[in-house]
Motif scaffolding. Structure first.
Motif, short mmCIF file in Angstrom:
data_model
loop_
_atom_site.label_atom_id
_atom_site.label_comp_id
_atom_site.label_asym_id
_atom_site.label_seq_id
_atom_site.Cartn_x
_atom_site.Cartn_y
_atom_site.Cartn_z
N ASP A 81 -4.00 4.72 6.82
CA ASP A 81 -2.92 5.47 7.46
C ASP A 81 -2.40 6.52 6.48
O ASP A 81 -2.86 6.63 5.34
CB ASP A 81 -1.79 4.53 7.91
N GLU A 82 -1.44 7.31 6.95
CA GLU A 82 -0.93 8.43 6.16
C GLU A 82 -0.26 7.95 4.88
O GLU A 82 -0.38 8.59 3.82
CB GLU A 82 0.05 9.24 7.00
N GLU A 83 0.45 6.83 4.94
CA GLU A 83 1.11 6.31 3.74
C GLU A 83 0.10 5.93 2.67
O GLU A 83 0.28 6.24 1.48
CB GLU A 83 1.98 5.10 4.11
N GLU A 84 -1.00 5.30 3.07
CA GLU A 84 -2.02 4.91 2.11
C GLU A 84 -2.77 6.12 1.56
O GLU A 84 -3.25 6.09 0.42
CB GLU A 84 -3.00 3.93 2.77
N ARG A 85 -2.89 7.20 2.35
CA ARG A 85 -3.56 8.40 1.85
C ARG A 85 -2.81 9.04 0.69
O ARG A 85 -3.39 9.76 -0.11
CB ARG A 85 -3.71 9.44 2.97
N TYR A 90 -5.59 3.84 -2.97
CA TYR A 90 -6.58 4.01 -1.91
C TYR A 90 -7.27 5.37 -2.08
O TYR A 90 -6.75 6.28 -2.71
CB TYR A 90 -5.93 3.96 -0.52
N PHE A 91 -8.46 5.51 -1.49
CA PHE A 91 -9.11 6.81 -1.42
C PHE A 91 -9.29 7.20 0.05
O PHE A 91 -9.27 6.35 0.94
CB PHE A 91 -10.47 6.79 -2.14
N HIS A 233 -10.29 18.22 8.29
CA HIS A 233 -9.95 17.24 9.32
C HIS A 233 -10.41 15.86 8.87
O HIS A 233 -11.23 15.71 7.96
CB HIS A 233 -10.58 17.60 10.67
N ASP A 234 -9.88 14.85 9.53
CA ASP A 234 -10.23 13.46 9.25
C ASP A 234 -11.51 13.14 10.03
O ASP A 234 -11.52 13.17 11.26
CB ASP A 234 -9.09 12.55 9.70
#
Length: 320
Positions: A81-85, A90-91, A233-234
């Protein structure tokens, strides 16, 4: 008693292999000297940082340092998720469309063309793009790399795209790639062809070219250059990927391009960027074959293993 290093730069010293993080901590310990074991902070900090040598206080010996940047450098799990990014724990992977190359027998555009009445020499295709066009001479059919075919730039499309018209009837097997050298400065203006007039323009252009034997059988080469980072983009988000594709391909009408061209002569240059906040990430050279196998699953193991590093992947999947 003040410790003195060995005088000779290649002195035989005990070897110590540490990670990059351990090296940074070691140099910081010497510099800040919190345990008061270093008598000459400036000198010993420079010796460790620049020469890889330091005084090992426990053994009272000078050690030679070797850094293995892969020690303790396992990649963390992928972000979900955005928080982990935004966390260094995290990678995550970002995908970008760098460019699009392709050929067609007509002009499949849904936007206006800026046509050059006089073609600019600098936009002639002279470098290899690894696209091939079939040319028949007598009973022999040959796939020719299109940069060897005489061509000129017909038009600009937007700010970063162009279309060249290629003349296979003028090709000879011993022809060298075009080499152009112009002295002075020339300015090449354009005339705008609105999108609704492109079919009429194409029919007239084709009719006039067919009257000249050297221009018969002409086709078009399309080159779309994206802005770096313009289509980030993801890759795991289908909606995000679809939006990026539409942003790049929006001016093209694929219904006007033949299936044969789409299957064999349209390619998208895709860039993948691996990010980990607070870190610098590098590809491992000894793992390159595994990376290519993952990115190009249909490539044969023999082709991948013999692929020169830094070369174009000729077995990349075409558009479909």
């Amino acid at each position: 008693m003040v410790w003195e290093p060995e005088h000779h730069p290649d002195a035989d010293l005990p070897r110590e292999t540490i990670s990059l993080r351990e090296f940074n901590l070691l140099v910081e310990d010497i510099w800040f000297n919190e345990h008061n074991v270093v008598e000459r902070q400036d000198f010993e900090t420079c010796l460790a940082a620049l020469a890889g040598r330091y005084h090992h206080s426990a053994s009272d010996e000078e050690h030679r340092l070797f850094i293995n940047a892969r020690n303790s450098a396992q990649m963390p799990p992928p972000a979900q998720d955005e928080e982990e990014r935004n966390s260094e724990d995290y990678f995550h992977v970002i995908r970008d469309f760098d460019s699009i190359l392709g050929t067609s027998e007509d002009l499949p555009y849904q936007c206006s063309l800026n046509v050059y009445p006089v073609a600019p020499f600098s936009e002639t295709l002279t470098h290899r793009v690894y696209l091939y066009w079939p040319i028949t001479r007598g009973n022999q059919r040959t796939e020719v790399e299109i940069s060897r075919i005489p061509n000129l730039c017909l038009a600009k499309v937007g700010l970063r795209s162009k279309v060249n018209v290629m003349f296979p009837a003028m090709y000879t097997p011993h022809m060298s790639p075009p080499s152009l050298r112009v002295q002075g400065q020339l300015h090449f203006g354009t005339a705008e062809i609105p999108a609704h007039d492109i079919p009429t323009f194409y029919r007239r252009l084709r009719r006039y070219m067919n009257r000249i034997p050297q221009f018969q059988g002409a086709f078009f080469y399309h080159e779309v250059r994206g802005a770096k980072g313009g289509t980030h983009h993801d890759p795991e988000d289908d909606d995000d990927a679809e939006f990026a594709l539409q942003d790049v391909f929006g001016h093209l009408d694929f219904d006007q391009i033949t299936d044969d061209d789409l299957n064999h002569r349209w390619f998208v240059d895709v860039a993948l960027e691996v990010r980990r906040p607070g870190h610098v990430v590098h590809w491992r050279r000894d793992n390159m074959e595994r990376i290519i196998r993952h990115a190009v699953p249909h490539g044969s193991p023999l082709t991948i293993s013999h692929l020169p590093r830094g070369k174009v992947l000729k077995m990349i999947t075409p558009c479909s």
